[in-house]
Each structure stands twice: as structure tokens, then as C-alpha cells.
Motif scaffolding. Structure first.
Motif, PDB file in Angstrom:
ATOM      1  N   VAL A 127      78.128  25.833 -32.344  1.00  0.00           N
ATOM      2  CA  VAL A 127      77.857  27.165 -31.795  1.00  0.00           C
ATOM      3  C   VAL A 127      77.836  27.118 -30.270  1.00  0.00           C
ATOM      4  O   VAL A 127      78.385  28.003 -29.601  1.00  0.00           O
ATOM      5  N   ALA A 128      77.226  26.089 -29.695  1.00  0.00           N
ATOM      6  CA  ALA A 128      77.176  25.972 -28.234  1.00  0.00           C
ATOM      7  C   ALA A 128      78.579  25.837 -27.654  1.00  0.00           C
ATOM      8  O   ALA A 128      78.894  26.458 -26.626  1.00  0.00           O
ATOM      9  N   ASP A 129      79.432  25.041 -28.310  1.00  0.00           N
ATOM     10  CA  ASP A 129      80.813  24.892 -27.845  1.00  0.00           C
ATOM     11  C   ASP A 129      81.568  26.216 -27.923  1.00  0.00           C
ATOM     12  O   ASP A 129      82.324  26.567 -27.005  1.00  0.00           O
ATOM     13  N   GLN A 130      81.370  26.963 -28.995  1.00  0.00           N
ATOM     14  CA  GLN A 130      82.046  28.254 -29.138  1.00  0.00           C
ATOM     15  C   GLN A 130      81.571  29.246 -28.081  1.00  0.00           C
ATOM     16  O   GLN A 130      82.372  30.007 -27.528  1.00  0.00           O
ATOM     17  N   MET A 131      80.279  29.241 -27.796  1.00  0.00           N
ATOM     18  CA  MET A 131      79.752  30.135 -26.769  1.00  0.00           C
ATOM     19  C   MET A 131      80.329  29.781 -25.399  1.00  0.00           C
ATOM     20  O   MET A 131      80.655  30.671 -24.608  1.00  0.00           O
ATOM     21  N   LEU A 132      80.465  28.505 -25.131  1.00  0.00           N
ATOM     22  CA  LEU A 132      81.051  28.066 -23.871  1.00  0.00           C
ATOM     23  C   LEU A 132      82.505  28.525 -23.767  1.00  0.00           C
ATOM     24  O   LEU A 132      82.931  29.031 -22.724  1.00  0.00           O
TER      25      LEU A 132
ATOM     26  N   LYS B 103      74.413  19.422 -35.844  1.00  0.00           N
ATOM     27  CA  LYS B 103      75.872  19.534 -35.740  1.00  0.00           C
ATOM     28  C   LYS B 103      76.292  20.996 -35.599  1.00  0.00           C
ATOM     29  O   LYS B 103      77.129  21.336 -34.754  1.00  0.00           O
ATOM     30  N   LEU B 104      75.695  21.862 -36.402  1.00  0.00           N
ATOM     31  CA  LEU B 104      76.031  23.287 -36.325  1.00  0.00           C
ATOM     32  C   LEU B 104      75.617  23.896 -34.992  1.00  0.00           C
ATOM     33  O   LEU B 104      76.341  24.736 -34.441  1.00  0.00           O
ATOM     34  N   LYS B 105      74.494  23.481 -34.445  1.00  0.00           N
ATOM     35  CA  LYS B 105      74.067  23.971 -33.139  1.00  0.00           C
ATOM     36  C   LYS B 105      75.046  23.559 -32.050  1.00  0.00           C
ATOM     37  O   LYS B 105      75.342  24.340 -31.141  1.00  0.00           O
ATOM     38  N   ARG B 106      75.572  22.326 -32.135  1.00  0.00           N
ATOM     39  CA  ARG B 106      76.574  21.878 -31.165  1.00  0.00           C
ATOM     40  C   ARG B 106      77.846  22.717 -31.275  1.00  0.00           C
ATOM     41  O   ARG B 106      78.455  23.085 -30.267  1.00  0.00           O
TER      42      ARG B 106
END
Length: 88
Positions: free
Chosen positions: A70-75, A65-68
Motif C-alpha cells: 500500500v505504501a508503494d502504491q501511494m508513493l 507485506k500488505l502495508k509495504r
């Protein structure tokens, strides 16, 4: 990812049978698994109790969940940077 037909508790029970003295090839035949699967389970769950396995599963879910997030924030950050770099 493919869902295992064995729960974590069942895997730990199979590993405990081996610790008590059952042979690996006998366990694999009885439970319908390969020896490679058994050794992969032993690597992952060796020495654990059922409660430890449950906690491990919860931590893996939280980590995913945390990886998702972070990926959304990077996007979002990448999109904002591209937007700000355009000269109007």
C-alpha cells in the motif's frame, strides 16, 4: 526490531508454567526475563497454543507485506499526480 531470544513456543511454555502454579518472580529469575516482559508476553500470548502463535506470526508477516504494498502504491500515485499537475 530486535529479535527475541525466545521463540513463541518457548514463551507459551513459560506462560503455561505460570498457569500451572509457578510464581511470576520465580519464572522471571529462572528464565532471565523481567516481570514487565512476562506481563507483556501474557498480554500478547495469554491463552494461546503453539499453533495459534505460529498463525499469529504468519498474519503479522502478511500484514507487514500488505502495508509495504500500500505504501508503494501511494508513493506511485503521488508521483503520478505531481507529474500530471505540471503544465507543459
Amino acid at each position: 526490531m530486535k529479535r527475541s531470544r525466545f521463540s513463541d513456543e518457548q514463551v507459551i511454555t513459560i506462560l503455561k508454567e505460570n498457569e500451572v502454579g509457578a510464581r511470576v518472580d520465580e519464572l522471571c529469575r529462572r528464565h532471565g526475563i523481567s516481570s514487565a516482559t512476562f506481563y507483556a508476553w501474557r498480554k500478547k500470548f495469554g491463552g494461546m497454543e503453539a499453533s495459534d502463535a505460529k498463525r499469529l506470526r504468519e498474519l503479522e508477516m502478511e500484514n507487514a507485506k500488505l502495508k509495504r504494498i500500500v505504501a508503494d502504491q501511494m508513493l506511485d500515485m503521488t508521483a503520478m499526480k505531481e507529474l500530471l499537475q505540471k503544465h507543459w
